[in-house]
Design a protein around this motif. Sequence first.
Motif, PDB file in Angstrom:
ATOM      1  N   TYR A  86       0.849  -1.212   0.062  1.00 50.90           N
ATOM      2  CA  TYR A  86      -0.046  -0.056   0.064  1.00 50.90           C
ATOM      3  C   TYR A  86       0.884   1.455   0.061  1.00 50.90           C
ATOM      4  O   TYR A  86       0.349   2.257  -0.243  1.00 50.90           O
ATOM      5  N   SER A 102      -1.663   2.244  -3.570  1.00 53.07           N
ATOM      6  CA  SER A 102      -3.075   2.471  -2.857  1.00 53.07           C
ATOM      7  C   SER A 102      -3.872   3.546  -3.309  1.00 53.07           C
ATOM      8  O   SER A 102      -3.609   4.564  -3.278  1.00 53.07           O
ATOM      9  N   ASP A 155      -5.329  -1.911  -3.334  1.00 52.30           N
ATOM     10  CA  ASP A 155      -6.306  -2.003  -2.102  1.00 52.30           C
ATOM     11  C   ASP A 155      -7.614  -2.170  -2.632  1.00 52.30           C
ATOM     12  O   ASP A 155      -8.544  -1.976  -1.791  1.00 52.30           O
ATOM     13  N   ASN A 171      -3.785   2.743   7.389  1.00 53.35           N
ATOM     14  CA  ASN A 171      -4.745   2.610   6.148  1.00 53.35           C
ATOM     15  C   ASN A 171      -6.256   2.515   6.908  1.00 53.35           C
ATOM     16  O   ASN A 171      -6.576   1.424   7.578  1.00 53.35           O
TER      17      ASN A 171
END
Length: 355
Positions: free
Chosen positions: A47, A51, A64, A336
């Motif tokens: 990520y 991402s 993602d 995240n």
Amino acid sequence: MKTVHALTAFSLLSLLIPVVSSAADISPEGLKFFEAKIRPILATACYKCHSQADGKTKGGLALDSKAGWTKGGETGPAIVPGDPDQSLLIKAVRYTDEDMQMPPSQSGKQLQPSQIADLEAWVKMGAPDPRSVAAPRADIAKIASGLTEEMQEKAKTHWAYQPIKAPPVPETKDKVWGNTPVDQFILAKLEEKGLTPSPAADKRTLIRRATIDLIGLPPTPQEVLDFVKDESPDAFNKVIDRLLASPQYGERWGRFWLDVARYADTRGEPKKDTSPLSPFAWTYRDYVIKALNSDRPFDQFIKEQIAADQLPTATTQPGTLAALGFLTQGDQFQGNRNDIINDQIDVVCKGFLVV
């Protein structure tokens, strides 16, 4: 903790709209493998550069979401489900091409062989991935309404929604063995299989079994002697009462719930330059132990862990706020937010909901 209401609503909504997610087509084994093995690898190793949520799509590739790797980046789809050797993602993590290496070789953090093997196994099984786009907001009410009726129909026969009733105690050939109606059910099944109960344990064996089972420690020599010498009819009851009143009872049995709550003194891989230690994790651990030792009602136990900050006890008993560790003690997935919320929904569903 204002996110609790959003989390609760989102967790319920996620149960009502499976038709808009590819998760409906994923086997339980595939879903479990992705959540346990693949999502952590993607979150911690990919990520940073790939991402969509963070606006970082190096080479045009986002990892993602399923749509991200299906579309792929500048070089095409990242994964060919069922074929690891033709999947660019697998080629990149294997480091077989100097021009395509993930994570970048200069970072010095090539995936472990076991992680690469997990990614290969995931692709071989068809790359099951539940991270698909939800339905448009206007369609949610319609979908939820339709599934509500379906759920009501299922509830008519689902065991969890049947009224509680006392089944008749079965008749048995042996009229001597057993002390309670529960024993009669056990004996009936044994006789059905042509088996007989094991001989009664002697007192030394009995107290050892009970003590290890309830507090995880063997009895002391003096406790054994006291029980052996006690000829009263409630001698064993006194042993059980003493063990249940012991602080070690909550410490022993709290471990099992802490496993469900994915408790740890660390918080996975946090944001850069942030300590992975969770210095106040012990407050949730102690809350669970005290809940067991105080015989807290299970419905109250559930409410406090999901919404302690919204209950009257938030002001009258501020110590109950530690129960929210059930939601907050999970992996931080390098900050995240989407994966953190997904983890919270996951632990609520697996911990409290009947499938």
